[in-house]
Design a protein around this motif. Structure first.
Motif, short mmCIF file in Angstrom:
data_model
loop_
_atom_site.label_atom_id
_atom_site.label_comp_id
_atom_site.label_asym_id
_atom_site.label_seq_id
_atom_site.Cartn_x
_atom_site.Cartn_y
_atom_site.Cartn_z
N LEU A 12 0.83 -1.19 0.00
CA LEU A 12 0.00 0.00 0.00
C LEU A 12 0.87 1.25 0.00
CD1 LEU A 12 -3.00 0.95 0.27
CD2 LEU A 12 -2.61 1.04 2.74
N MET A 13 1.98 1.19 0.76
CA MET A 13 2.95 2.29 0.80
C MET A 13 4.35 1.70 0.78
SD MET A 13 1.25 4.74 3.77
CE MET A 13 2.50 6.00 3.57
N ASP A 14 5.21 2.15 -0.15
CA ASP A 14 6.60 1.72 -0.15
C ASP A 14 7.42 2.71 0.69
OD1 ASP A 14 6.94 3.99 -1.72
OD2 ASP A 14 7.24 2.89 -3.58
N ILE A 15 8.74 2.53 0.71
CA ILE A 15 9.59 3.35 1.57
C ILE A 15 9.52 4.83 1.21
CG2 ILE A 15 11.66 3.07 0.14
CD1 ILE A 15 11.45 3.11 4.02
N HIS A 16 9.31 5.14 -0.07
CA HIS A 16 9.24 6.54 -0.50
C HIS A 16 7.97 7.21 0.03
CE1 HIS A 16 12.65 5.71 -3.07
NE2 HIS A 16 11.99 4.69 -3.63
N LYS A 17 6.87 6.51 -0.04
CA LYS A 17 5.61 7.06 0.48
C LYS A 17 5.65 7.16 2.01
CE LYS A 17 2.65 5.54 -3.34
NZ LYS A 17 1.49 4.69 -3.73
N ILE A 18 6.33 6.21 2.63
CA ILE A 18 6.46 6.26 4.09
C ILE A 18 7.26 7.49 4.50
CG2 ILE A 18 7.53 5.13 6.10
CD1 ILE A 18 6.80 2.44 4.77
N MET A 19 8.37 7.74 3.81
CA MET A 19 9.21 8.90 4.15
C MET A 19 8.53 10.22 3.82
SD MET A 19 13.20 7.88 3.50
CE MET A 19 13.07 7.60 1.73
N ALA A 20 7.57 10.18 2.87
CA ALA A 20 6.81 11.39 2.58
C ALA A 20 5.83 11.73 3.70
CB ALA A 20 6.06 11.23 1.26
N MET A 21 5.51 10.71 4.53
CA MET A 21 4.54 10.93 5.62
C MET A 21 5.23 11.01 6.98
SD MET A 21 1.11 8.73 6.60
CE MET A 21 0.21 9.34 5.16
N LEU A 22 6.16 10.09 7.26
CA LEU A 22 6.83 10.09 8.56
C LEU A 22 8.03 11.03 8.55
CD1 LEU A 22 7.03 6.33 9.67
CD2 LEU A 22 5.49 8.09 10.51
N PRO A 23 8.29 11.69 9.68
CA PRO A 23 9.47 12.56 9.77
C PRO A 23 10.75 11.78 10.02
CG PRO A 23 8.24 12.65 11.82
CD PRO A 23 7.43 11.79 10.89
N HIS A 24 10.67 10.48 10.33
CA HIS A 24 11.84 9.68 10.66
C HIS A 24 12.70 9.43 9.41
CE1 HIS A 24 8.61 8.78 13.50
NE2 HIS A 24 9.54 8.49 14.40
N ARG A 25 14.02 9.28 9.65
CA ARG A 25 14.94 8.97 8.57
C ARG A 25 15.96 7.93 9.05
NH1 ARG A 25 11.48 10.79 6.29
NH2 ARG A 25 11.37 12.44 4.72
N PRO A 26 16.58 7.18 8.11
CA PRO A 26 17.58 6.20 8.51
C PRO A 26 18.69 6.89 9.31
CG PRO A 26 16.97 5.92 6.21
CD PRO A 26 16.35 7.20 6.66
N PRO A 27 19.23 6.23 10.32
CA PRO A 27 19.00 4.83 10.69
C PRO A 27 17.81 4.62 11.64
CG PRO A 27 20.71 5.72 12.07
CD PRO A 27 20.31 6.83 11.13
N PHE A 28 16.99 5.66 11.83
CA PHE A 28 15.91 5.50 12.79
C PHE A 28 14.54 5.35 12.13
CE2 PHE A 28 14.31 6.01 17.16
CZ PHE A 28 15.34 5.37 17.82
#
Length: 463
Positions: free
Chosen positions: A319-335
């Motif tokens: 439903l959501m890949d990593i790109h869509k997740i990062m567009a919604m969540l403020p978190h970034r690798p490594p967290f």
């Protein structure tokens, strides 16, 4: 999936307890999702709560009796039957005494009150246990037996035989819970004369009268017994009808006794705490065999639920890949600890993470025997839940998610490099003012590896 239901508004009834004779006020109140049926003793300090749970049954003499930490609830079966008969899931029952009102000895007045309060559909899906094999319980002492077998619906059949000519053998069947109001609810409790004499001698049924219990006369009434009955029921005269019951009462159905036993079965089995899809057959049912069966079912369901692992097709397009997740969540690798969102509704969300040896936390967390830190599993579950709560605002990129509370955290199994984690978060209460209260579970290798009750809130970023 069927949604859970509660009542729209609170409503009260007053009456007397059958055995205590005490006047009691009872109030039905709306309850949140996954609350179930709970009793609240408002007459006691702290307003203690007693869940409608078979494990709290302490005795079944002349009714089902619950006790939790010294707090008692007496004869709740007729009220519980009404709640099930009205197809409800979550209701709070406030009481200012230990015993629920007997009313006319049936569930009729409780059903009418609940209908007046109205039914409200809730956000969470209803949990139903689908029976897959025959499950039974037999009381060797009495010969009573109750069993459930697989069926497409919840149905109940009762068969009663008390070995008396006056009552004979009776059967009753409820094929659809929607027919409870018209076919079962008005069936009143009953007693035999020989039982009544014993109850009177022991100072019980102080709230009884000829309008809330059918009395079957299974023996000749002596003059002294007749006088005792007049006093107990506050009647100038008492006689026996041709059909063998005490006067001032007309049967609603020829098999009213069997129908009331069916009512009791439904009420007692509400103590399982989960709705059942299956065919119930009860032979000579009583509160003891009913509640023992309820305890057995509750234990089986708990074990199955504990071991249940949902299965998802991880190869399907997310439903959501990593790109869509990062567009919604403020978190970034490594967290950023989730890779995909597999499914989502108004009340739940499912996420996924592939755990690899390249994770930063393995550098310092037992590098020679790497184990994913439990706190990061909780954080990953929270991030999955964050997707659910952020999806309720039109501009999620302008919000941050903060923990408010973590309860009942349990870690069951280690998570190692190479494992695939799936996270399932279900709302416990509807999202309000950006606050999300959810039950979160993490699974790997076909097992539940962690669980927690989480509460978080989203807040706008400071400009």
């Amino acid at each position: 999936m069927v949604k859970q239901k509660t009542i729209k508004t609170e409503i009260s009834l007053t009456g007397v307890g059958l055995h205590t004779g005490k006047e009691v006020k009872m109030t039905f109140k709306p309850a949140p999702v996954n609350n179930g049926f709970t009793f609240v003793r408002v007459d006691l300090e702290g307003h203690p709560i007693i869940e409608a749970d078979a494990n709290y049954v302490v005795n079944t003499q002349r009714g089902t009796n619950l006790e939790k930490l010294g707090v008692k609830i007496q004869t709740p079966e007729h009220v519980l039957a009404a709640l099930v008969g009205c197809d409800l899931d979550n209701v709070i029952i406030e009481l200012n005494a230990s015993e629920l009102p007997i009313m006319d000895g049936s569930s009729k007045y409780f059903v009418e009150a609940l209908e007046e309060a109205g039914v409200e559909e809730q956000t969470a899906n209803r949990n139903v246990y689908v029976v897959k094999e025959v499950i039974s319980f037999t009381d060797e002492a009495s010969g009573s037996e109750i069993l459930v077998m697989p069926s497409d619906h919840y149905t109940v059949t009762t068969m009663v035989d008390f070995g008396t000519k006056i009552l004979g053998t009776q059967n009753a069947t409820l094929k659809n819970i929607g027919d409870f109001k018209t076919e079962i609810a008005s069936s009143r409790t009953f007693s035999f004369l020989h039982e009544l004499e014993s109850l009177l001698d022991n100072g019980l049924i102080k709230g009884g009268d000829l309008n809330n219990a059918i009395v079957y006369v299974d023996k000749e009434i002596s003059a002294s017994t007749m006088e005792n009955l007049k006093v107990a029921f506050d009647k100038e005269t008492i006689s026996v009808k041709p059909n063998g019951i005490l006067d001032n009462l007309t049967l609603h159905y020829p098999n009213e006794a069997a129908r009331h036993k069916l009512l009791d079965v439904i009420g007692d089995l509400a103590l399982i705490g989960t709705k059942i899809q299956g065919k119930i057959i009860a032979n000579k049912p009583g509160h003891f065999v009913n509640t023992q069966f309820a305890k057995k079912m509750a234990k089986m369901i708990k074990i199955e639920q504990r071991n249940y692992v949902p299965v998802y097709d991880l190869n399907q397009e997310p439903l959501m890949d990593i790109h869509k997740i990062m567009a919604m969540l403020p978190h970034r690798p490594p967290f950023l600890l989730i890779d995909r969102i597999i499914e989502m509704s108004d009340s739940h969300v499912v996420g996924m993470k592939n755990v690899t040896m390249n994770e930063n936390f393995f550098v310092g967390h037992f590098p020679d025997a790497p184990v994913m830190p439990g706190v990061l599993i909780v954080e990953a579950m929270a991030q999955t839940g964050g997707i659910l709560v952020l999806s309720t605002v039109p501009d999620p990129e302008n919000y941050l998610t903060y923990f408010m509370k973590i309860d009942n955290v349990k870690f069951k199994h280690k998570v190692l490099p190479g494992d695939t984690l799936t996270f399932k978060c279900d709302l416990i209460t509807p999202i309000r003012r950006g606050i999300c209260h959810m039950q979160a579970n993490a699974y790997a290798n076909g097992k539940l590896v962690a669980e927690a009750e989480l509460m978080a809130q989203i807040a706008k970023k400071q400009q």
